[in-house]
Design a protein around this motif. Structure first.
Motif, PDB file in Angstrom:
ATOM      1  N   LEU A 241       8.179  -4.393   4.779  1.00  0.00           N
ATOM      2  CA  LEU A 241       6.774  -4.534   5.211  1.00  0.00           C
ATOM      3  C   LEU A 241       5.843  -4.629   3.985  1.00  0.00           C
ATOM      4  CD1 LEU A 241       5.177  -2.572   8.103  1.00  0.00           C
ATOM      5  CD2 LEU A 241       3.930  -2.817   5.984  1.00  0.00           C
ATOM      6  N   LEU A 242       6.097  -3.752   3.005  1.00  0.00           N
ATOM      7  CA  LEU A 242       5.261  -3.801   1.793  1.00  0.00           C
ATOM      8  C   LEU A 242       5.410  -5.147   1.091  1.00  0.00           C
ATOM      9  CD1 LEU A 242       5.629  -0.296   0.084  1.00  0.00           C
ATOM     10  CD2 LEU A 242       3.555  -1.289   1.078  1.00  0.00           C
ATOM     11  N   GLU A 243       6.637  -5.653   1.038  1.00  0.00           N
ATOM     12  CA  GLU A 243       6.852  -6.954   0.386  1.00  0.00           C
ATOM     13  C   GLU A 243       6.071  -8.063   1.102  1.00  0.00           C
ATOM     14  OE1 GLU A 243      11.297  -6.456  -1.596  1.00  0.00           O
ATOM     15  OE2 GLU A 243      11.100  -7.107   0.476  1.00  0.00           O
ATOM     16  N   SER A 244       5.966  -7.912   2.416  1.00  0.00           N
ATOM     17  CA  SER A 244       5.221  -8.955   3.125  1.00  0.00           C
ATOM     18  C   SER A 244       3.723  -8.865   2.793  1.00  0.00           C
ATOM     19  CB  SER A 244       5.475  -8.883   4.632  1.00  0.00           C
ATOM     20  OG  SER A 244       4.913  -7.701   5.134  1.00  0.00           O
ATOM     21  N   GLU A 245       3.262  -7.669   2.417  1.00  0.00           N
ATOM     22  CA  GLU A 245       1.846  -7.507   2.033  1.00  0.00           C
ATOM     23  C   GLU A 245       1.582  -7.938   0.591  1.00  0.00           C
ATOM     24  OE1 GLU A 245      -0.993  -6.290   3.485  1.00  0.00           O
ATOM     25  OE2 GLU A 245      -0.050  -6.029   5.455  1.00  0.00           O
ATOM     26  N   VAL A 246       2.494  -7.521  -0.323  1.00  0.00           N
ATOM     27  CA  VAL A 246       2.184  -7.681  -1.755  1.00  0.00           C
ATOM     28  C   VAL A 246       3.176  -8.564  -2.499  1.00  0.00           C
ATOM     29  CG1 VAL A 246       1.037  -5.442  -1.873  1.00  0.00           C
ATOM     30  CG2 VAL A 246       3.436  -5.586  -2.470  1.00  0.00           C
ATOM     31  N   GLY A 247       4.115  -9.158  -1.783  1.00  0.00           N
ATOM     32  CA  GLY A 247       5.094 -10.043  -2.424  1.00  0.00           C
ATOM     33  C   GLY A 247       5.953  -9.292  -3.420  1.00  0.00           C
ATOM     34  N   ASP A 248       6.229  -9.955  -4.555  1.00  0.00           N
ATOM     35  CA  ASP A 248       7.164  -9.315  -5.487  1.00  0.00           C
ATOM     36  C   ASP A 248       6.477  -8.298  -6.401  1.00  0.00           C
ATOM     37  OD1 ASP A 248       5.826 -10.821  -7.302  1.00  0.00           O
ATOM     38  OD2 ASP A 248       7.574 -11.896  -8.075  1.00  0.00           O
ATOM     39  N   ALA A 249       5.263  -7.877  -6.028  1.00  0.00           N
ATOM     40  CA  ALA A 249       4.630  -6.806  -6.814  1.00  0.00           C
ATOM     41  C   ALA A 249       5.364  -5.478  -6.636  1.00  0.00           C
ATOM     42  CB  ALA A 249       3.163  -6.642  -6.420  1.00  0.00           C
ATOM     43  N   VAL A 250       6.211  -5.374  -5.612  1.00  0.00           N
ATOM     44  CA  VAL A 250       6.972  -4.122  -5.453  1.00  0.00           C
ATOM     45  C   VAL A 250       8.037  -4.086  -6.547  1.00  0.00           C
ATOM     46  CG1 VAL A 250       8.382  -2.679  -3.949  1.00  0.00           C
ATOM     47  CG2 VAL A 250       6.696  -4.237  -2.956  1.00  0.00           C
ATOM     48  N   GLU A 251       7.853  -3.128  -7.441  1.00  0.00           N
ATOM     49  CA  GLU A 251       8.695  -3.091  -8.628  1.00  0.00           C
ATOM     50  C   GLU A 251       9.759  -1.998  -8.520  1.00  0.00           C
ATOM     51  OE1 GLU A 251       6.425  -4.321 -11.970  1.00  0.00           O
ATOM     52  OE2 GLU A 251       7.228  -2.668 -13.125  1.00  0.00           O
ATOM     53  N   SER A 252       9.397  -0.916  -7.857  1.00  0.00           N
ATOM     54  CA  SER A 252      10.332   0.196  -7.694  1.00  0.00           C
ATOM     55  C   SER A 252      10.241   0.683  -6.269  1.00  0.00           C
ATOM     56  CB  SER A 252       9.960   1.362  -8.610  1.00  0.00           C
ATOM     57  OG  SER A 252       9.889   0.937  -9.939  1.00  0.00           O
ATOM     58  N   PHE A 253      11.385   1.092  -5.733  1.00  0.00           N
ATOM     59  CA  PHE A 253      11.393   1.628  -4.383  1.00  0.00           C
ATOM     60  C   PHE A 253      12.525   2.647  -4.320  1.00  0.00           C
ATOM     61  CE2 PHE A 253      11.763   1.745   0.217  1.00  0.00           C
ATOM     62  CZ  PHE A 253      10.437   1.611   0.616  1.00  0.00           C
ATOM     63  N   GLU A 254      12.171   3.886  -4.576  1.00  0.00           N
ATOM     64  CA  GLU A 254      13.153   4.938  -4.806  1.00  0.00           C
ATOM     65  C   GLU A 254      13.161   5.920  -3.636  1.00  0.00           C
ATOM     66  OE1 GLU A 254      15.057   5.356  -7.892  1.00  0.00           O
ATOM     67  OE2 GLU A 254      14.502   3.244  -7.962  1.00  0.00           O
ATOM     68  N   LEU A 255      14.354   6.295  -3.236  1.00  0.00           N
ATOM     69  CA  LEU A 255      14.528   7.182  -2.084  1.00  0.00           C
ATOM     70  C   LEU A 255      14.824   8.603  -2.581  1.00  0.00           C
ATOM     71  CD1 LEU A 255      14.749   6.973   1.039  1.00  0.00           C
ATOM     72  CD2 LEU A 255      17.233   6.753   0.716  1.00  0.00           C
ATOM     73  N   VAL A 256      14.059   9.559  -2.071  1.00  0.00           N
ATOM     74  CA  VAL A 256      14.231  10.955  -2.497  1.00  0.00           C
ATOM     75  C   VAL A 256      14.334  11.832  -1.244  1.00  0.00           C
ATOM     76  CG1 VAL A 256      13.211  12.881  -3.794  1.00  0.00           C
ATOM     77  CG2 VAL A 256      12.825  10.524  -4.561  1.00  0.00           C
ATOM     78  N   PRO A 257      15.487  12.400  -0.979  1.00  0.00           N
ATOM     79  CA  PRO A 257      15.578  13.277   0.195  1.00  0.00           C
ATOM     80  C   PRO A 257      14.884  14.620  -0.061  1.00  0.00           C
ATOM     81  CG  PRO A 257      17.654  13.280  -1.000  1.00  0.00           C
ATOM     82  CD  PRO A 257      16.756  12.313  -1.715  1.00  0.00           C
ATOM     83  N   GLN A 258      14.520  15.287   1.014  1.00  0.00           N
ATOM     84  CA  GLN A 258      13.880  16.603   0.888  1.00  0.00           C
ATOM     85  C   GLN A 258      14.735  17.529   0.017  1.00  0.00           C
ATOM     86  OE1 GLN A 258      10.986  17.763   1.614  1.00  0.00           O
ATOM     87  NE2 GLN A 258      11.363  19.962   1.365  1.00  0.00           N
ATOM     88  N   ALA A 259      16.068  17.456   0.193  1.00  0.00           N
ATOM     89  CA  ALA A 259      16.954  18.355  -0.561  1.00  0.00           C
ATOM     90  C   ALA A 259      16.804  18.136  -2.067  1.00  0.00           C
ATOM     91  CB  ALA A 259      18.400  18.126  -0.136  1.00  0.00           C
TER      92      ALA A 259
END
Ligand code: FAD
Ligand code: MLT
Ligand code: ZN
Length: 480
Positions: A241-259
């Motif tokens: 969804l973010l890519e559809s808004e900002v194209g390739d401006a998404v540079e990092s997309f990191e997943l962090v669990p609560q643990a």
């Protein structure tokens, strides 16, 4: 050649200040970052120039002594420390750390192998450019080590891993010859590509002494957001969804669990949770573009608002300042340190197709925790690249080191089989080193393994360059 004559020969090459043999001087460099392996070495040798590296390689070849190249010793698979019992030297590139040149018109920078990543970042910035690869160990990891492991990090989504950013390489080959491949050509189809062979070779084919790197124009403004959500599949939907808004401006997309967040808050002083409530999953994303920073921020806000409406996310905060952005990033970058402080875990660095990752995380977590009673999975990392560090923590009660020694190998085989089952890789970005060698041999196509051995034999017939790493021996029982 006996050890004494060999060490005297090394001293002649690098001078007394370039060689250390006292146990106390060697100790910090003989154990890997994860503290899994402590090797042996006759000496720590620190050349200052390419000529010295060539002379060391020739002498070691003559003496039949193993060479273990080492940069910052931040590698995750014990590739940069000798195997226990080896007659080896540690060849540190840390003194060869000059930035040789920057060509802003060419968008390239040439640095010696021992240059530290954060210094390369700073040098590029001084010229209005960026070197777009970063990772938690950026203040210690070196350009040579990053190329030798084909490191990934937190911007692969947009710019690819180290091999994509390496234009040229200078390296000393196992016979002491110098490969002068420091070209900055963008296109060069002259057959087999030695530069790319050295990328990811983990010091088994030669010693990288310098590299020319690709730079990109600076984009000084960034939008960094921390987002709380309920599932990894919602996280992937958010990325698209973010890519559809900002194209390739998404540079990092990191997943962090609560643990993982809890481990950081527990062990790393000065950290605090970005959001008020707890969320099973969190995402740290960074957007950058050359456009007006306010535009990027409002596009991000609109993407996040849309995600909230669709029920994809529960809460989010966009950093209000560089300081806050850095604080968000710190949480992500110190997860490994916090994990290490908390006790032993069976660590895995797996990749699967990006679209398969959310399901993989859910299914594999369930399968592992069911099969190995008391274990807890902490899966974090680079969701946008389909690369997650799938770490299985020892049961809370009991001796975690004993658990790791006795049960860790079964856990790892189980995780790697699950990964293999969905077409994945047991090494997304850390390499094979010593720690993954037997598993690599177990799950890898024999044709590929034969090709690796043939390449190794062709370039290093005497087997002096970092043996016991990356290239499994033909007899599986001989692998550590
Ligand atoms: P070392 O650890 O010294 O060596 C690594 C390997 O490269 C060894 O096999 C060594 O023999 C070889 N080598 C080193 N220098 C040379 C040379 N000049 N010529 C030939 N071979 C050489 N990695 C990622 O990919 N992504 C991450 O996000 C990431 N995050 C990290 C976060 C933390 C906190 C830490 C501690 C590590 C992380 N790493 C990550 C792993 C590590 O930083 C990388 O593997 C890095 O590339 C290692 O660089 P180094 O200089 O420390 O190499
Ligand atoms: C990271 O992404 O933080 C690193 O690759 C380190 C790790 O896996 O522990
Ligand atoms: Zn990583």
């Amino acid at each position: 050649m006996d050890d004494r004559s060999f060490l005297d020969g090394l001293t002649d090459i690098v001078g007394p200040s370039g060689i250390a043999t006292a146990a106390a001087d060697l100790a910090p460099w003989l154990t890997d970052w994860r503290e899994r392996v402590t090797g042996d070495a006759l000496a720590l040798v620190s050349p200052k120039n390419v000529g010295q590296v060539q002379a060391i390689v020739r002498l070691a070849s003559e003496a039949g002594v193993v060479i273990v190249p080492q940069g910052g010793n931040t590698g995750m698979v014990a590739g940069g420390v000798p195997c226990p019992g080896d007659r080896a030297i540690l060849l540190s590139l840390r003194k060869m750390n000059a930035i040789r040149s920057i060509d802003a018109a060419d968008n390239s920078l040439t640095a010696e192998a021992g240059a530290i990543l954060s210094n390369v970042h700073a040098a590029a910035e001084e010229h209005g450019r960026r070197f777009p690869l970063s990772l938690g160990a950026k203040d210690s990891a070196t350009i040579g080590g990053l190329i030798a492991t084909n490191a990934g990090g937190t911007q692969v989504l947009r710019f690819g891993s180290m091999r994509n950013l390496t234009l040229g390489v200078e390296a000393v080959l196992p016979d002491g010859s110098l490969f002068e491949g420091l070209s900055t050509l963008r296109k060069d189809n002259r057959g087999y590509d030695l530069r790319q062979l050295l990328a990811g070779s983990e010091g088994t084919l030669g010693i990288i002494t310098a590299a020319s790197l690709k730079l990109i124009p600076a984009a000084p403004h960034r939008t960094v957001a921390w987002i709380g959500l309920g599932s990894a599949s919602d996280a992937l939907a958010l990325l698209r969804l973010l890519e559809s808004e900002v194209g390739d401006a998404v540079e990092s997309f990191e997943l962090v669990p609560q643990a993982a967040l809890e481990l950081v808050l527990k062990h790393i002083p000065g950290t605090r949770a970005p959001l008020a409530g707890e969320h099973r999953w969190n995402v740290l994303t960074e957007l950058r573009s050359a456009s007006d920073p306010e535009d990027l921020r409002s596009q991000c806000e609109s993407g996040l608002a849309g995600a909230l409406d669709q029920g994809l996310i529960a809460d989010a905060v966009i950093a209000e300042s560089e300081g806050q952005a850095e604080a968000f990033w710190k949480i992500r970058e110190v997860i490994s340190e916090a994990e290490r402080a908390d006790g032993r875990a069976a660590k895995h660095d797996v990749s699967v197709p990006v679209s398969a990752m959310p399901r993989f995380i859910e299914d594999a977590t369930q399968a592992v925790e069911d099969r190995f009673a008391g274990t807890r999975v902490v899966a974090f990392g680079h969701l946008g690249d389909g690369n997650v560090h799938f770490n299985v923590r020892a049961p809370a009660s009991g001796d975690d080191a004993k658990w790791l020694a006795e049960t860790g190998p079964q856990v790892s085989s189980f995780v790697h089989d699950l990964t293999h089952g969905v077409g994945g890789s047991l090494s997304a970005e850390h390499g094979i080193g010593q720690l993954k060698l037997s598993e690599f041999a177990r799950v890898t196509d024999p044709t590929l393994l034969s090709a690796l051995r043939a390449i190794k034999q062709a370039l290093d017939p005497r087997g002096i360059m970092n043996p016991g790493k990356l290239v499994p021996l033909a007899n599986p029982d001989d692998n550590p």
